[in-house]
Scaffold this motif. Structure first.
Motif, short mmCIF file in Angstrom:
data_model
loop_
_atom_site.label_atom_id
_atom_site.label_comp_id
_atom_site.label_asym_id
_atom_site.label_seq_id
_atom_site.Cartn_x
_atom_site.Cartn_y
_atom_site.Cartn_z
N TYR A 164 26.97 42.60 -6.94
CA TYR A 164 28.16 43.22 -7.52
C TYR A 164 28.73 44.28 -6.58
N ARG A 190 39.45 37.97 -6.63
CA ARG A 190 39.30 37.19 -7.86
C ARG A 190 37.86 37.29 -8.39
N LEU A 191 36.89 37.27 -7.49
CA LEU A 191 35.50 37.38 -7.93
C LEU A 191 35.22 38.76 -8.50
N ASP A 193 37.39 40.63 -10.01
CA ASP A 193 37.99 40.60 -11.35
C ASP A 193 37.04 39.96 -12.36
N ALA A 194 36.44 38.85 -11.96
CA ALA A 194 35.53 38.14 -12.87
C ALA A 194 34.29 38.97 -13.19
N LEU A 195 33.72 39.60 -12.18
CA LEU A 195 32.50 40.39 -12.38
C LEU A 195 32.76 41.65 -13.20
N TRP A 197 35.10 41.82 -15.68
CA TRP A 197 35.77 41.50 -16.94
C TRP A 197 35.02 42.09 -18.13
N ASN A 231 41.57 44.28 -15.58
CA ASN A 231 40.42 45.01 -16.11
C ASN A 231 40.63 46.51 -16.23
#
Length: 301
Positions: A164, A190-191, A193-195, A197, A231
């Motif tokens: 992370y 983008r990753l 953002d996903a981590l 969320w 986020n």
């Protein structure tokens, strides 16, 4: 119990400057790896897949390193200390408190302090804009500097936390929509953002619990989408509603005024050091909420 000890160590001692004058901080080492890879691969064609490959390879490396730490001599101690280093509660509150302290001295001191934690232009800020910048930074950094590392440690241990931090560091370095980084940094952005969320929404809930303001969930859901990030709007909207202040709004970047919408637009706009102090208090109360959860998980496991 590793996470509980790490949170306590971070809360008590933060980031000792004397250590990092002698040794490179782990995120600095991550940044050097990312910077080297960007210089080498961010050119010519196929920049999107190159950027993705860099992040995947570096993530695999730090995951592997994270799995090795517990097996070293005194590995349990190193695991606790490394986790503590990668959680940033104490340093966050210190930086935000410095803005409040600076505002009480003068506008110039306040501008200098807030310039350390925001990316916008600070030279023309008035007291209210300084306070807003500090409070927004407090909210956003609590999510990605405190809650997200804790969340990913709970999910995947030290390797998860290290991955992370690598991705978050990459996003802060190359995750920009500029000609240079738009393609190469797209996967990292983008990753990240996903981590973030789930942690972003957990942060909003922690702020709501910290203030015992069960009535503000509707305001949070209404205003969170106003932020340009998928986020960051959640903790920011929760902080704004909890303190009853208006955040965001117009601000300047690189000499260009940008008309961002107000978050909690009916909240107070004439704010200052007092509201920044209240934000610091909320950071610690929300930290206590997260710490309690960590203790309960440790007991259950």
């Amino acid at each position: 119990m590793t996470l509980v000890l790490a949170m306590l160590i971070d809360a008590l001692f933060g980031e000792p400057d004397w250590v990092w004058k002698k040794l490179p901080h782990p995120t600095v080492l991550m940044g050097r790896m990312i910077g080297w890879a960007e210089t080498k691969f961010n050119k010519d064609e196929q920049r999107i897949p190159k950027g993705a490959a860099v992040i995947l390879v570096l993530s695999a490396m730090v995951w592997w390193l994270g799995t090795l730490v517990p097996h070293l001599p005194f590995g349990g101690l190193f695991e606790v200390l490394l986790a503590a280093i990668l959680i940033a509660q104490k340093s966050l509150t210190q930086h935000v408190q410095a803005v409040s302290d600076g505002l009480r001295k003068s506008l110039s001191h306040g501008r200098q302090a807030v310039s350390m934690i925001v990316g916008r232009d600070t030279s023309e800020m008035d007291g209210a804009a300084i306070a807003r910048g500090a409070i927004e930074s407090a909210a956003e950094n609590f999510s990605d500097g405190v809650v997200a590392p804790i969340f990913w440690f709970l999910i995947a241990g030290l390797p998860g936390l290290m991955v992370y931090k690598l991705v978050n560091t990459a996003d802060s370095m190359i995750g920009y929509r500029t000609e240079k980084y738009e393609e190469f940094g797209k996967f990292a952005a983008r990753l990240d953002d996903a981590l973030n969320w789930v942690p972003a929404r957990l942060s909003a809930i922690a702020f709501m619990i910290a203030q015992r303001r069960w009535d503000i969930w509707g305001l949070i859901r209404r205003d969170a989408p106003l932020h340009r990030s998928p986020n960051a709007g959640w903790p920011e909207a929760a902080m704004a509603a909890g303190l009853d202040v208006a955040l965001s709004g117009p601000r300047s970047y690189e000499g260009e005024m940008r008309d961002f919408p107000w978050v909690n637009e009916d909240g107070a706009r004439d704010i200052g050091a007092k509201e920044v102090d209240q934000a610091v208090d909320m950071l610690w109360t929300a930290w206590l909420v997260i710490f309690t959860i960590a203790v309960l998980v440790a007991i259950a496991c």
